[in-house]
Design an enzyme around this catalytic site. Structure first.
Site, PDB file in Angstrom:
ATOM      1  N   MET A  81      50.780 -30.788  37.445  1.00 46.30           N
ATOM      2  CA  MET A  81      51.186 -29.747  38.759  1.00 46.30           C
ATOM      3  C   MET A  81      52.617 -29.397  38.651  1.00 46.30           C
ATOM      4  SD  MET A  81      48.971 -31.755  41.514  1.00 46.30           S
ATOM      5  CE  MET A  81      48.342 -30.640  42.553  1.00 46.30           C
ATOM      6  N   CYS A  82      53.450 -29.990  39.280  1.00 49.17           N
ATOM      7  CA  CYS A  82      55.063 -29.680  39.292  1.00 49.17           C
ATOM      8  C   CYS A  82      55.740 -29.960  38.042  1.00 49.17           C
ATOM      9  CB  CYS A  82      55.630 -30.458  40.361  1.00 49.17           C
ATOM     10  SG  CYS A  82      54.785 -30.054  42.217  1.00 49.17           S
TER      11      CYS A  82
END
Length: 194
Positions: A120-121
């Site tokens: 994700m990030c």
């Protein structure tokens, strides 16, 4: 000197916040992750590299909602011209933040990305850095995520280690994956016009 020969001039520590590394919601291997990211931070400071702690501002009720204990950064920040905190609202640490300008103004050409969550990030931030033309190094043992639960009719559970490896692979051949955080070399960036 080619970009691949450059020491890393900035370290992006993505979302290493209490909600992700402490307690029952911590990623598997959180202690190892914290140890590796702490080592990277210490070596980046010693080498004069820019250290950027990227802090996620979660939505109301989320474990990383601003002002809650889970939102707090796990590592101590030595606030200075070479160590800063950038808060974000989206997965990508560049989106809607001053990160791009900060790196450019400092003269950074090569950076390392570590933290959570791998797919994700961490991946979103690394992808934008690659698209912007930075040399991006990702130490394999310094990013982590959770297992993906089984999805009936689709797949069984996917272990966190596999998810992290796929997150690296999906970034393509321009990403430099190193096995160990200790293999990342740091140096101070050279600001434009210096």
């Amino acid at each position: 000197m080619s970009d691949r020969a450059l020491p890393v001039q900035a370290l992006l520590v993505v979302d290493v916040q209490a909600d992700a590394v402490v307690g029952e919601r911590a990623v598997p291997g959180a202690d190892r992750l914290v140890d590796r990211t702490a080592g990277l931070i210490a070596r980046a400071r010693k080498g004069g590299a820019l250290v950027v702690h990227v802090q996620n501002d979660g939505r109301p009720g989320a474990g990383d909602e601003p002002g809650t204990p889970g939102w707090e950064l796990h590592h101590r920040v030595d606030a200075s011209d070479t160590e800063v905190v950038i808060r974000k609202l989206r997965d990508d640490g560049f989106h809607g933040t001053p990160l791009g300008a900060l790196l450019s103004d400092a003269g950074v050409r090569a950076l390392a990305v570590c933290g959570v969550m791998s797919e994700m990030c961490v991946q979103a931030t690394a992808r934008t850095a690659l698209e912007l033309g930075y040399r991006v190094v990702m130490p394999h043992d310094a990013h982590a995520t959770h297992d993906i639960p089984a999805a009936p009719g689709i797949s069984g559970p996917v272990p966190a280690a596999a998810v992290s490896r796929v997150a690296e692979w999906a970034l393509g051949s321009d990403l430099e994956v190193v096995a160990h955080a200790e293999d990342v070399e740091f140096a101070a960036p050279v600001p434009p016009g210096s």
